[in-house]
Motif scaffolding. Structure first.
Motif, mmCIF file in Angstrom:
data_model
loop_
_atom_site.group_PDB
_atom_site.id
_atom_site.type_symbol
_atom_site.label_atom_id
_atom_site.label_comp_id
_atom_site.label_asym_id
_atom_site.label_seq_id
_atom_site.Cartn_x
_atom_site.Cartn_y
_atom_site.Cartn_z
ATOM 1 N N ASP A 1 32.898 8.801 -44.457
ATOM 2 C CA ASP A 1 32.550 7.549 -45.142
ATOM 3 C C ASP A 1 32.544 6.365 -44.181
ATOM 4 N N PHE A 2 33.489 6.374 -43.234
ATOM 5 C CA PHE A 2 33.561 5.289 -42.249
ATOM 6 C C PHE A 2 32.297 5.281 -41.379
ATOM 7 N N LEU A 3 31.907 6.490 -40.909
ATOM 8 C CA LEU A 3 30.728 6.578 -40.030
ATOM 9 C C LEU A 3 29.436 6.298 -40.791
ATOM 10 N N LYS A 4 29.401 6.724 -42.062
ATOM 11 C CA LYS A 4 28.191 6.527 -42.875
ATOM 12 C C LYS A 4 27.853 5.046 -43.023
ATOM 13 N N SER A 5 28.899 4.272 -43.153
ATOM 14 C CA SER A 5 28.662 2.826 -43.325
ATOM 15 C C SER A 5 29.269 2.051 -42.148
ATOM 16 N N LEU A 6 29.075 2.616 -40.954
ATOM 17 C CA LEU A 6 29.664 2.009 -39.746
ATOM 18 C C LEU A 6 29.125 0.593 -39.526
ATOM 19 N N ASP A 7 30.037 -0.332 -39.396
ATOM 20 C CA ASP A 7 29.662 -1.718 -39.125
ATOM 21 C C ASP A 7 29.067 -1.786 -37.720
ATOM 22 N N ARG A 8 27.921 -2.463 -37.598
ATOM 23 C CA ARG A 8 27.257 -2.464 -36.292
ATOM 24 C C ARG A 8 28.075 -3.184 -35.218
ATOM 25 N N ARG A 9 29.057 -3.968 -35.652
ATOM 26 C CA ARG A 9 29.886 -4.655 -34.655
ATOM 27 C C ARG A 9 30.712 -3.669 -33.841
ATOM 28 N N TRP A 10 31.025 -2.480 -34.427
ATOM 29 C CA TRP A 10 31.716 -1.432 -33.662
ATOM 30 C C TRP A 10 30.806 -0.912 -32.551
ATOM 31 N N ILE A 11 29.524 -0.770 -32.918
ATOM 32 C CA ILE A 11 28.542 -0.276 -31.921
ATOM 33 C C ILE A 11 28.399 -1.309 -30.804
ATOM 34 N N PHE A 12 28.346 -2.582 -31.187
ATOM 35 C CA PHE A 12 28.240 -3.640 -30.177
ATOM 36 C C PHE A 12 29.453 -3.606 -29.247
ATOM 37 N N LEU A 13 30.622 -3.380 -29.817
ATOM 38 C CA LEU A 13 31.846 -3.337 -29.011
ATOM 39 C C LEU A 13 31.807 -2.155 -28.034
ATOM 40 N N LEU A 14 31.351 -1.002 -28.548
ATOM 41 C CA LEU A 14 31.259 0.186 -27.680
ATOM 42 C C LEU A 14 30.283 -0.058 -26.533
ATOM 43 N N MET A 15 29.155 -0.694 -26.849
ATOM 44 C CA MET A 15 28.158 -0.978 -25.804
ATOM 45 C C MET A 15 28.734 -1.954 -24.771
ATOM 46 N N LEU A 16 29.477 -2.932 -25.257
ATOM 47 C CA LEU A 16 30.105 -3.902 -24.346
ATOM 48 C C LEU A 16 31.045 -3.171 -23.375
ATOM 49 N N LEU A 17 31.843 -2.248 -23.911
ATOM 50 C CA LEU A 17 32.790 -1.516 -23.060
ATOM 51 C C LEU A 17 32.031 -0.593 -22.094
ATOM 52 N N ALA A 18 30.982 0.059 -22.612
ATOM 53 C CA ALA A 18 30.207 0.990 -21.771
ATOM 54 C C ALA A 18 29.572 0.263 -20.588
ATOM 55 N N VAL A 19 29.219 -0.988 -20.790
ATOM 56 C CA VAL A 19 28.570 -1.756 -19.718
ATOM 57 C C VAL A 19 29.622 -2.453 -18.841
ATOM 58 N N ALA A 20 30.644 -3.001 -19.487
ATOM 59 C CA ALA A 20 31.613 -3.828 -18.747
ATOM 60 C C ALA A 20 32.528 -3.005 -17.840
ATOM 61 N N ILE A 21 33.007 -1.856 -18.333
ATOM 62 C CA ILE A 21 33.991 -1.086 -17.543
ATOM 63 C C ILE A 21 33.420 -0.648 -16.185
ATOM 64 N N PRO A 22 32.222 -0.043 -16.137
ATOM 65 C CA PRO A 22 31.688 0.332 -14.813
ATOM 66 C C PRO A 22 31.426 -0.876 -13.906
ATOM 67 N N ILE A 23 31.054 -2.020 -14.515
ATOM 68 C CA ILE A 23 30.807 -3.216 -13.690
ATOM 69 C C ILE A 23 32.124 -3.698 -13.093
ATOM 70 N N LEU A 24 33.135 -3.825 -13.958
ATOM 71 C CA LEU A 24 34.426 -4.329 -13.478
ATOM 72 C C LEU A 24 35.081 -3.327 -12.521
ATOM 73 N N GLY A 25 34.860 -2.045 -12.783
ATOM 74 C CA GLY A 25 35.435 -1.014 -11.913
ATOM 75 C C GLY A 25 34.668 -0.842 -10.608
ATOM 76 N N GLY A 26 33.473 -1.437 -10.531
ATOM 77 C CA GLY A 26 32.656 -1.340 -9.312
ATOM 78 C C GLY A 26 32.229 0.097 -9.010
ATOM 79 N N TRP A 27 31.999 0.881 -10.075
ATOM 80 C CA TRP A 27 31.642 2.292 -9.869
ATOM 81 C C TRP A 27 30.207 2.415 -9.380
ATOM 82 N N ARG A 28 30.043 3.194 -8.332
ATOM 83 C CA ARG A 28 28.700 3.445 -7.783
ATOM 84 C C ARG A 28 28.479 4.947 -7.663
ATOM 85 N N PHE A 29 27.224 5.360 -7.829
ATOM 86 C CA PHE A 29 26.914 6.788 -7.757
ATOM 87 C C PHE A 29 25.774 7.008 -6.764
#
Lengths: 283, 232
Positions: free
Chosen positions: A3-31
Motif C-alpha cells: 500500500d505504501f509503494l502503491k501510493s508512494l509520495d513523489r517526494r520520496w523519489i525526489f529524495l532518493l534521486m538527490l541522494l543518488a546524485v549527491a553522494i557520488p559527487i560529495l564522495g568524489g567517486w570516479r570510474f
C-alpha cells in the motif's frame, strides 16, 4: 508495504534521486572509462591534424545544457591548445557567448603562452539560426567582419587570410539543439567536404547517427562521450592528470551511474506494483 | 496587398535560394538573400522584445491570473537590457584604458556579466537538473510493460541505461570471451548503430520529403498559414 509503494509520495523519489546524485559527487567517486569507436575517431581526428591546423569551434549551446556539454567543450579546447591548433570560436546561440568566454578564460589560465588573435579568436554570436553558416562557408566577411571586441578581421593575424570556413581543416561543433550539428553538417561539411566532428546532448545523439561517418566523422554523445574523451585526453597528455578541471566529465559519471541505477530500480518497482495490481484486479 | 507582397517576397527569395544551389552563376544571389535574412533575424530580436513588453504589460494591466510573474519577467527584461545597453559597471580594457564604453558589454565584472554568471547560469542549470527528478517520478508511475511493444522498449531502455555507465565495464569483464558481444556497452552500441540508425534514417527521409513538399506549397503560395489569420 504494498500500500505504501502503491501510493508512494513523489517526494520520496525526489529524495532518493538527490541522494543518488549527491553522494557520488560529495564522495568524489570516479570510474574508469572504455572509449567507444565514435569517441576514438573524434580524438584521433584532432590528434592527427598537424600542429597549427585551423579548427572552427562552433559552440552552439547555452548554460541550460552546460552540465552535459561544457566538459566536452572544454576538453576540445584543451586538446586543440595542446596540439597548438588555431581555434576560431563562434556561436549561433545568443547565450552561447557565455560558454565560449568560459573556454577562453580556461585557455588564458591554463595556456598563458597562447596569444589571443594568433592562436585563438572569439567571433562571438551571429543571429539568424543556420543563415550565418550558409554565408560564412563561402564568404566569412559577409557575416562576420570583426571579432567580439569589434576588431576587424583584417587586423587579426589568424583571420587576416581566412576567406571562408572552407579554409579550415576541421569543424568541431558542440550543440544542444537547433541550430547545431545538423545545420553545420547540412550547410557546411556536406556541400563543401569539410571534416566535421561533434559533441551533443543525449537527446540529440540518436538523430545524428544517420550522418556518421560520411558527413559527420565522429560524435561524443552526452556526458558519457565527454568522459570517454577526457579519459583519452588524460591518457595521451599525462600533464593534465593533476588538473581537476580536466576530469569534470569523469567526475559526473558517478552521479550518472547511481542515477541510472535508481531509475532502473524505480521502473522495476513500478512494474512489480503494476502486475500485483493486475493480479488483484485493481487495474 | 497586405498578403500579396509578403507572398511575392517569400516566393522570390525561396526560388533564388533554390536556383543558387544548382547554378554557380547565381551563387552570389543566394548569399545576398541570406545576408538580408540575417539582418532581418537581428531586427526580429527588437520585434521580439517589443512583443514581450506588450504582452506582459497587457497581462499586468488586466490583472490576469499570474500577473505577478509577468511583472517579474518585465523587470528582468528591462534591467538586463539597461545593464547591457548602457554597459553598467564595465571596466576599460588595456586597448582603451580611458574609455570604458569601448569595452565589451559582457566583460567580467560588469553588471550584465554578474547577472549572467550569478543569476542566469545557475537558474538555467537548475531548470535542466530538475528534469532528473521529474523523469524518475514519471518512470516509476508511467513506464509499464503493458504489452509486447512496451516490454521491448523497457528492455532496450535498461540495456542503454546500463550501457552508459561503469556497470557495463564490470559486466564485460565478468563475461567469457565468446559472450563479449552481450555486454551492456556492446549491446548499446549495437542498438544505437543498427536499430536506432535504421529507424532514424527512415524518419529523416520522411521528414525531408515532408519539408520539401511543404516548402514548395509555401513558395507557390498554396500554404499561406505562415502569414497568420487576417483580411486579404
Amino acid at each position: 508495504m504494498y500500500d505504501f509503494l502503491k501510493s508512494l509520495d513523489r517526494r520520496w523519489i525526489f529524495l532518493l534521486m538527490l541522494l543518488a546524485v549527491a553522494i557520488p559527487i560529495l564522495g568524489g567517486w570516479r570510474f574508469p572509462e572504455r572509449p567507444s569507436p565514435l569517441v576514438e575517431t573524434v580524438f584521433d581526428t584532432i590528434e592527427d591534424l598537424p600542429a597549427g591546423s585551423r579548427v572552427w569551434m562552433a559552440y552552439d549551446y547555452d548554460p541550460a545544457s552546460q552540465g552535459e556539454l561544457h566538459p566536452m567543450g572544454m576538453a576540445f579546447a584543451r586538446h586543440c591548445a595542446l596540439k597548438r591548433h588555431k581555434m576560431y570560436f563562434m556561436t549561433l546561440w545568443p547565450q552561447g557567448t557565455v560558454m565560449v568566454q568560459s573556454c577562453l578564460d580556461m585557455l588564458k589560465t591554463e595556456f598563458p603562452d597562447l596569444v589571443y588573435g594568433e592562436d585563438y579568436v572569439n567571433l562571438g554570436f551571429r543571429p539568424g539560426s543556420e543563415g550565418p553558416i550558409k554565408i560564412i562557408v563561402t564568404d566569412l566577411r559577409k557575416s562576420v567582419s570583426s571579432d567580439i571586441n569589434g576588431v576587424s578581421l583584417d587586423e587579426i593575424p589568424m583571420t587576416r587570410d581566412l576567406k571562408n570556413v572552407q579554409g579550415v581543416d576541421l569543424i568541431i561543433n558542440v550543440s544542444s539543439g537547433t541550430p547545431g550539428t545538423k545545420e553545420w553538417v547540412l550547410y557546411a561539411s556536406t556541400p563543401f567536404h569539410i571534416t566535421t566532428v561533434a559533441g551533443c546532448t543525449g537527446v540529440q545523439t540518436p538523430y545524428l547517427y544517420p550522418y556518421v561517418p560520411d558527413q559527420l566523422l565522429g560524435m561524443l554523445g552526452a556526458i558519457k562521450g565527454g568522459a570517454e574523451y577526457e579519459f583519452l585526453l588524460l591518457d595521451a597528455y599525462p600533464q593534465l592528470r593533476d588538473n581537476p578541471d580536466a576530469k569534470e566529465a569523469l567526475r559526473r559519471m558517478g552521479p550518472q551511474l547511481f542515477g541510472h541505477l535508481l531509475l532502473i530500480a524505480l521502473i522495476v518497482m513500478g512494474n512489480v506494483i503494476y502486475f500485483m495490481q493486475r493480479q488483484r484486479g485493481e487495474v | 496587398m497586405k498578403r500579396t507582397v509578403p507572398l511575392m517576397i517569400a516566393a522570390t527569395t525561396g526560388f533564388v535560394l533554390i536556383v543558387s544551389y544548382f547554378i554557380p552563376y547565381t551563387e552570389s544571389w543566394g548569399e545576398d538573400a541570406m545576408t538580408w535574412f540575417n539582418i532581418l533575424a537581428a531586427i526580429a530580436f527588437i520585434l521580439g522584445g517589443g512583443n514581450l513588453l506588450r504582452m506582459q504589460l497587457q497581462k499586468i494591466s488586466d490583472r490576469r491570473p499570474g500577473w505577478g510573474y509577468a511583472a517579474v519577467t518585465l523587470a528582468a527584461f528591462v534591467i538586463t537590457l539597461f545593464f547591457g545597453l548602457f554597459k553598467i559597471g564595465v571596466q576599460p580594457t588595456a586597448a582603451f584604458p580611458t574609455n570604458a564604453w569601448a569595452a565589451p558589454y559582457d566583460r567580467e565584472g560588469s553588471a550584465l556579466w554578474w547577472c549572467v554568471e550569478y543569476l542566469y547560469r545557475p537558474l538555467a542549470s537548475t531548470m535542466f537538473a530538475l528534469l532528473a527528478f521529474y523523469i524518475a517520478s514519471a518512470a516509476f508511475r508511467a513506464f509499464r510493460a503493458k504489452n509486447t511493444e512496451a516490454t521491448i522498449l523497457l528492455v532496450t531502455a535498461f540495456i542503454v541505461l546500463l550501457g552508459r555507465t561503469y556497470i557495463a565495464g564490470i559486466v564485460r569483464e565478468w563475461l567469457p570471451e565468446g559472450l563479449q558481444s552481450l555486454s551492456f556497452d556492446n549491446m548499446t552500441n549495437y542498438i544505437m548503430s543498427v536499430f536506432n540508425l535504421a529507424g532514424m534514417r527512415a524518419i529523416t527521409i520522411g521528414i525531408a520529403l515532408g519539408v520539401a513538399s511543404t516548402s514548395l506549397k509555401v513558395l507557390l503560395g498554396v500554404d499561406r498559414s505562415y502569414l497568420g489569420a487576417g483580411d486579404e
